[in-house]
Structure formats: C-alpha cells, structure tokens
Design an enzyme around this catalytic site. Structure first.
Site, PDB file in Angstrom:
ATOM      1  N   GLU A 178       5.840  39.538  17.179  1.00 57.46           N
ATOM      2  CA  GLU A 178       5.349  40.199  18.390  1.00 57.46           C
ATOM      3  C   GLU A 178       6.255  41.363  18.801  1.00 57.46           C
ATOM      4  O   GLU A 178       5.786  42.454  19.132  1.00 57.46           O
ATOM      5  CB  GLU A 178       5.284  39.190  19.545  1.00 57.46           C
ATOM      6  CG  GLU A 178       3.933  38.558  19.719  1.00 57.46           C
ATOM      7  CD  GLU A 178       2.825  39.599  19.763  1.00 57.46           C
ATOM      8  OE1 GLU A 178       2.927  40.555  20.562  1.00 57.46           O
ATOM      9  OE2 GLU A 178       1.873  39.489  18.981  1.00 57.46           O
TER      10      GLU A 178
ATOM     11  N   TYR B 228       3.902  33.402  12.399  1.00 55.65           N
ATOM     12  CA  TYR B 228       3.496  33.645  13.792  1.00 55.65           C
ATOM     13  C   TYR B 228       3.705  32.408  14.666  1.00 55.65           C
ATOM     14  O   TYR B 228       2.781  31.920  15.313  1.00 55.65           O
ATOM     15  CB  TYR B 228       2.035  34.096  13.827  1.00 55.65           C
ATOM     16  CG  TYR B 228       1.676  34.956  15.029  1.00 55.65           C
ATOM     17  CD1 TYR B 228       2.328  36.148  15.279  1.00 55.65           C
ATOM     18  CD2 TYR B 228       0.667  34.561  15.905  1.00 55.65           C
ATOM     19  CE1 TYR B 228       1.983  36.930  16.374  1.00 55.65           C
ATOM     20  CE2 TYR B 228       0.312  35.336  17.009  1.00 55.65           C
ATOM     21  CZ  TYR B 228       0.982  36.528  17.234  1.00 55.65           C
ATOM     22  OH  TYR B 228       0.644  37.301  18.316  1.00 55.65           O
TER      23      TYR B 228
ATOM     24  N   HIS C 296       0.585  48.676  18.227  1.00 55.57           N
ATOM     25  CA  HIS C 296       0.964  47.258  18.236  1.00 55.57           C
ATOM     26  C   HIS C 296       0.151  46.484  17.191  1.00 55.57           C
ATOM     27  O   HIS C 296       0.707  45.748  16.384  1.00 55.57           O
ATOM     28  CB  HIS C 296       0.735  46.669  19.637  1.00 55.57           C
ATOM     29  CG  HIS C 296       1.019  45.197  19.739  1.00 55.57           C
ATOM     30  ND1 HIS C 296       2.158  44.685  20.350  1.00 55.57           N
ATOM     31  CD2 HIS C 296       0.320  44.119  19.310  1.00 55.57           C
ATOM     32  CE1 HIS C 296       2.136  43.361  20.288  1.00 55.57           C
ATOM     33  NE2 HIS C 296       1.021  42.980  19.662  1.00 55.57           N
TER      34      HIS C 296
ATOM     35  N   HIS D  17       1.252  44.820  13.344  1.00 62.06           N
ATOM     36  CA  HIS D  17       1.060  43.442  12.862  1.00 62.06           C
ATOM     37  C   HIS D  17       0.684  43.459  11.379  1.00 62.06           C
ATOM     38  O   HIS D  17       1.143  42.617  10.593  1.00 62.06           O
ATOM     39  CB  HIS D  17      -0.055  42.739  13.650  1.00 62.06           C
ATOM     40  CG  HIS D  17       0.425  42.121  14.933  1.00 62.06           C
ATOM     41  ND1 HIS D  17       1.531  41.311  15.016  1.00 62.06           N
ATOM     42  CD2 HIS D  17      -0.084  42.172  16.202  1.00 62.06           C
ATOM     43  CE1 HIS D  17       1.704  40.906  16.270  1.00 62.06           C
ATOM     44  NE2 HIS D  17       0.735  41.424  17.025  1.00 62.06           N
TER      45      HIS D  17
ATOM     46  N   HIS E 192       4.320  35.497  22.736  1.00 63.57           N
ATOM     47  CA  HIS E 192       4.188  36.665  23.608  1.00 63.57           C
ATOM     48  C   HIS E 192       5.125  36.583  24.808  1.00 63.57           C
ATOM     49  O   HIS E 192       5.172  37.504  25.628  1.00 63.57           O
ATOM     50  CB  HIS E 192       2.746  36.830  24.098  1.00 63.57           C
ATOM     51  CG  HIS E 192       1.781  37.213  23.012  1.00 63.57           C
ATOM     52  ND1 HIS E 192       1.083  36.280  22.286  1.00 63.57           N
ATOM     53  CD2 HIS E 192       1.432  38.426  22.503  1.00 63.57           C
ATOM     54  CE1 HIS E 192       0.324  36.896  21.389  1.00 63.57           C
ATOM     55  NE2 HIS E 192       0.517  38.195  21.497  1.00 63.57           N
TER      56      HIS E 192
END
Ligand code: D38
Ligand code: ZN
Ligand code: CA
Length: 558
Positions: free
Chosen positions: A424, A415, A400, A404, A484
């Site tokens: 995300e 973002y 993960h 990014h 998120h």
C-alpha cells in the site's frame, strides 16, 4: 473501375520475354515496336530483368534491370534517354512529361520524377520515375502513364465548370449538401464549447479542387479532382472526380483509413486534454498505440455494471466532451501519464517492464466509492457524487493503482500485514512521485463539497486515522491486517525522505529498492535496509544515506 496490373517476371532468357509479349492483348503494332525497345534493354542486362505490364494502356508500369549502356546523368540526359524509348511508352518527354523532382538516396541511387501532362494539365496518378544507380546507369522505370491521353482529349482542355461548381457538385454527390451546414455548425459549437482549446482546427474540415486529366482504359476526361475532408457527421476523406465539361461524377470514393488519431475531451474536473485514440470502422476508441510498447493503453466502460472489462469507450467524432465521458477521458489520459512516468524516469516499459497492455474500466458499478487493480487491470467507480467524484479524475489515484501492478511484477509484496502495508505504501509514495504537487492522496476527487481534505497524507497520517510510528501499529484482522492503516508508518518515512533529499533522489532510491532488493515477505525492517542499500548504491554513504536512516528512525523502524 480499378485498373489491374498484369504481372509477369522474366528472369534470364529472351524467350521468356517474348512470351510475355505474345500473351499480351492490345494494339499489336505498338507492342511490336515496344518489344524492340525492350529487347534492346534486355540485351544490356546480365542479371534479372523484370517487366510488369498494364493491360489497359499497353505500356510497362515497372521495368527493372540494367536499362542503359551509358550513364544518364541529369534531367536533360534522362529526357534524351526517354526519347530513345518513345516507342515503348508512346510519350514525347519534351511535351508529355513535366519534370517534378530529382532526389538521391542512401543507396547512391538517383530518382528523376516526372508527371505526365496534357497541354500542361497533369494526368492524375501518372507519376513516372526513372531510377539510376551510383554509376548513373538506368536500373528501373516505374509508374503508370497513359500514352493515348492527349489523343483522346483532342486539344479539348478548357473546363466549362469552375472549381467552385465542381466542389458544389462533389458535396451534392455524397449527399452531404444539407450536412455541409451541419459541419460548419459542429465546428462552431466545438469552438464555443471550448474557448480554452489550444487549437481550434481539431475538427479539420477541408475542401480543395484541382484540374486534372482523368484517364482509365481508353478514355481520358478533363476533370476536377475534388477532396472533401471532414469528421462530421462521420469521418470522410472523399476523393471525387467531377467531369469539368458536364459536372457528372467520374469516380468517387472515401479514402478514410483506420489508424491512430488524436482526439480530445474533458476530464472529470472539466479540464481540456488531448487523447490518443484510434479510428476503426468510422468510430473513435480510447485506444492508444503511440507508446513504444508491444501492448496498448485502452479504456473501457462497465456502464454501471460489474462485468469486466466491459465495453470499449467509443465516440463518433473523436470529441469526448460529454459530461459522462469525463471518467473515461481521465482514466485514459492518466494511464498514459503514469506509463510515461515509469518509462521516462526508470526506463520501465509498462507495469511488467515488458510493454504489456494497460487496461482500465470506468463507470464500474453504481455509486461505487473506490478504485482498484484486480491483478489484471485497473477499475474505477464513479463515486456517489458526495463522497467521491469518479475516481479516475485524480492522477494520484491512477498512479496508486498502476503502482500496485508494478509491485506485483517486481517485489510482489504479499497483500497482508507488514508486506501488505508496504505494498500500500509503495502505491501511495509513488503516487506522490508521479503527481509531485502535495503529500495528499485523492484530494482531487474526494468529497467534492469539501475543500482541502483527502483520503490519506504522507506528511500527516494521523490526520487520516493512520499511525505514523511503530508504537501505534494497529493489529487487526480486518483489511488484510490493516494494510490501508499501517501503511501510514512507511508513508511517513517516505515523507521524511522526500522532504530531506528531494523527490528525484528519493524516487531513484525507492524504485531500486522495490525492483531489486524487496521480496514478497519483506517487512518494515527489510525495507529500511533495502532503501539504505539503494541509497548507498546511488549516492554512497553520505547525506542521502543518512536521510533514509533518520526517516526510518523517526517512525520507530530499525
Ligand atoms: C472513504 C469513504 C467511503 C469509502 C471509502 C473511503 C468516506 O469517507 O465516506 C472507500 N475507500 C476508498 C479508498 N479507500 N477506501 C481510496 C482508494 C484510493 C486509491 C484512492 C484505495 N483503494 C484501495 C486500493 O487501491 O488499495 O485505497 C482499493 C482496495 C480494494 C478494495 N476491495
Ligand atoms: Zn492500494
Ligand atoms: Ca495528491
């Protein structure tokens, strides 16, 4: 103790050659006869002629040029040729040289390798090679021989010491006789510690001895060449020469060299794994130079502080087996796994596609329940022990974070809001591509006291507080517009896609969309279109294309 070579290059005239010999000190008689031989060789040479002399032995260590007028075609002819050069080297090819091997190379050259010996005992380091070209003309003679060795030893080639005694003397000389038992103990511990070790010889302690003639300057001694190799209590590759008559130390040095090594350790979950490490100044670092990248994969520890990058993760014996090293071990090994994934699957060399260094820092802060990419490197907390174990212990979390970085160097999704939720989601979706075992994120380190839970799920976002349809999109000012949270929507589309066409086709389509079709302000609809275009590029307008379309239909993105 070290011999020094006197190098003089002669290009062209015979005058220069005799200058080389005039400026040369030592047994003049031998040099004079040697001079004649060299003059002869020189007269055959039309182009460059090169001689390097060893000042101590008064023989050339390197001669090159056209050195024979006739072809020299086999070992017998080489010996005959050398016999004609006896005055130059002071050796009888039949009694003083042992033939070792003949090899040929891609230049059409043949190399006849000998080693000097005295009554069958090899002179240490006295390799002597005759090189011939494709027409079997001698073009070089190389190596350090000791013409006086036999005379200096005067037929006294019987050892008074046994091999065993020599090895014992050698251990004694490096003051590790006491530590010798420690070496064995350390190896036994390593074995006991890890009965699941696939290879028990990782600590690799070895000792051997060989009888040789040790020659330097004008003395030759019968000696044992003893090699002691170990990594405990510090790395050693000792080369020790023990006088075979009186047991004294003739020469001794540690030839341990810095460089790439393979260590091992236990991860956060106690699993054994090998590690690409680096030995420097007697210490082993989590520093991996084995990948085809211009940079490296390197791991640091913040030692519970928040300064970055912190300190290099280091270990004294290349066994990263302490409990506290689990986070370091996994951050290092998993960064390599994710690097391998992108390189082997898409040919992408590191996050920037240009082989840049992948850096991780573990033990960030105190009880820190998170992990992140800070724009330059990965950072992992240890967790508080109940919400999280050290976060680098989960491959999907490492994937993960590193994704990014990939996103930053490709689509560069902003973002915030929908582009942020997509950023995300790309990290979550690729974490599933990398780990390939479930649709959950972080299950390996989240709530060690509770089994079966996780941080997020691609297949069931609502179970983790995330929407899985545009109807439930969360408008908020926190978490950069709920990046998120709303990632649940594209995550669910990712799940539908993988579930329908399989992970291999899905990853191709996603990688192409991320690196070719998406841009910083792409929203959910743009992403649907980018994925559809990638599916069409790869597989045409068939079932794959339709699977992507229904995946996004199902989450309300058109
Ligand atoms: C759950 C709990 C406590 C803290 C957190 C979560 C609890 O159940 O009590 C904090 N946290 C961790 C994560 N999300 N929230 C998960 C990690 C991932 C990768 C496993 C995560 N981190 C963010 C990211 O990489 O996008 O998603 C880091 C964001 C940076 C924050 N400044
Ligand atoms: Zn993230
Ligand atoms: Ca998982």
């Amino acid at each position: 103790m070290k011999k020094r070579n006197l190098r003089k290059t002669v290009t062209g005239t015979a005058l220069a050659l005799s200058l080389t010999l005039t400026g040369f000190v030592g047994s003049v008689g031998a040099a004079e006869t040697g001079d004649k031989v060299l003059q002869e060789m020189k007269s055959m040479t039309k182009s460059n002629f090169d001689v390097v002399w060893n000042k101590d032995t008064n023989v050339p260590t390197f001669v090159s040029g056209k050195l024979s007028s006739k072809p020299v075609k086999d070992v017998g002819e080489v010996k005959q040729y050398l016999n004609e050069k006896r005055d130059l080297y002071g050796l009888d090819p039949n009694s003083d040289l042992l033939f070792v091997k003949k090899s040929q190379d891609e230049f059409g050259m043949t190399h006849y390798e000998f080693t000097q010996s005295v009554e069958g005992v090899p002179v240490y380091g006295a390799r002597f090679t005759i090189h011939t070209d494709e027409k079997d003309i001698v073009t070089a003679i190389t190596g350090n021989v000791h013409p006086n060795a036999a005379q200096e030893l005067d037929h006294n080639l019987k050892a008074d010491l046994s091999e065993k005694d020599a090895i014992l003397q050698a251990w004694k000389s490096i003051d590790l006789t006491k530590k010798e038992t420690k070496v064995e103990k350390a190896d036994k511990n390593a074995l006991k510690e890890s009965s699941n070790l696939p290879n028990s010889s990782v600590k690799n302690t070895a000792e051997k001895a060989e009888l040789v003639v040790y020659s330097e300057k004008d003395t030759s001694k019968l000696a044992y060449h003893v090699e002691l190799q170990f990594i405990y209590p510090e790395p050693g590759n000792w080369q020790i020469f023990i006088d075979a008559k009186d047991g004294s130390v003739v020469d001794s040095y540690n030839a341990v060299m810095d460089g790439a090594t393979t260590g091992y350790g236990y991860g956060v979950l106690g699993d054994y794994k090998e590690l690409n490490t680096y030995l420097s100044n007697g210490s082993y670092f989590l520093y991996d130079v084995t990948n085809p990248m211009s940079g490296v994969i390197e791991t640091f520890t913040a030692n519970n502080g928040t300064s970055l990058p912190g300190y290099r993760s280091v270990d004294s014996d290349n066994a990263f087996t302490a409990y506290s090293q689990g986070a370091d071990v996994d951050a290092h090994a998993y960064a390599d796994k994710v690097y391998d994934y992108f390189y082997n699957t898409f040919g992408r060399n590191s996050f920037d596609g240009n082989g840049s260094t992948i850096r991780s820092t573990v033990h960030y802060g105190s009880n820190y329940n998170n992990a992140f990419w800070n724009g330059q490197q990965m950072v992992y907390g240890d967790g508080d022990g109940s919400t999280f174990n050290p976060l680098s212990g989960a491959l999907d979390i490492v994937a993960h974070e590193l994704t990014h970085a990939v996103t930053d160097y490709s689509a560069d999704l902003v973002y915030q809001d929908q582009p942020g939720a997509l950023n995300e989601s790309m990290s979550d979706v690729f974490s599933v591509f990398v780990e390939r075992e479930d649709y959950l994120l972080g299950e390996d380190v989240y709530t060690p006291g509770t089994s079966g839970d996780a941080l997020r799920s691609l297949s069931n976002p609502p179970a983790y507080g995330q929407p899985d349809h545009m109807d439930d999109y969360v408008y908020t000012s926190s978490d950069n517009g709920g990046v998120h949270t709303n990632s649940g929507i594209p995550n669910k589309a990712g799940y539908y896609t993988v579930n329908s066409i399989g992970v291999v086709k899905a990853e191709n389509i996603y990688y192409r969309a991320l690196t070719v079709y998406l841009s910083p302000y792409s929203n959910f609809s743009d992403t649907r279109s980018a994925l559809l275009q990638s599916a069409a590029d790869y597989y045409g307008y068939g079932s794959e294309y339709n699977a992507v379309a229904s995946a996004w239909d199902n989450v309300g993105v058109y």
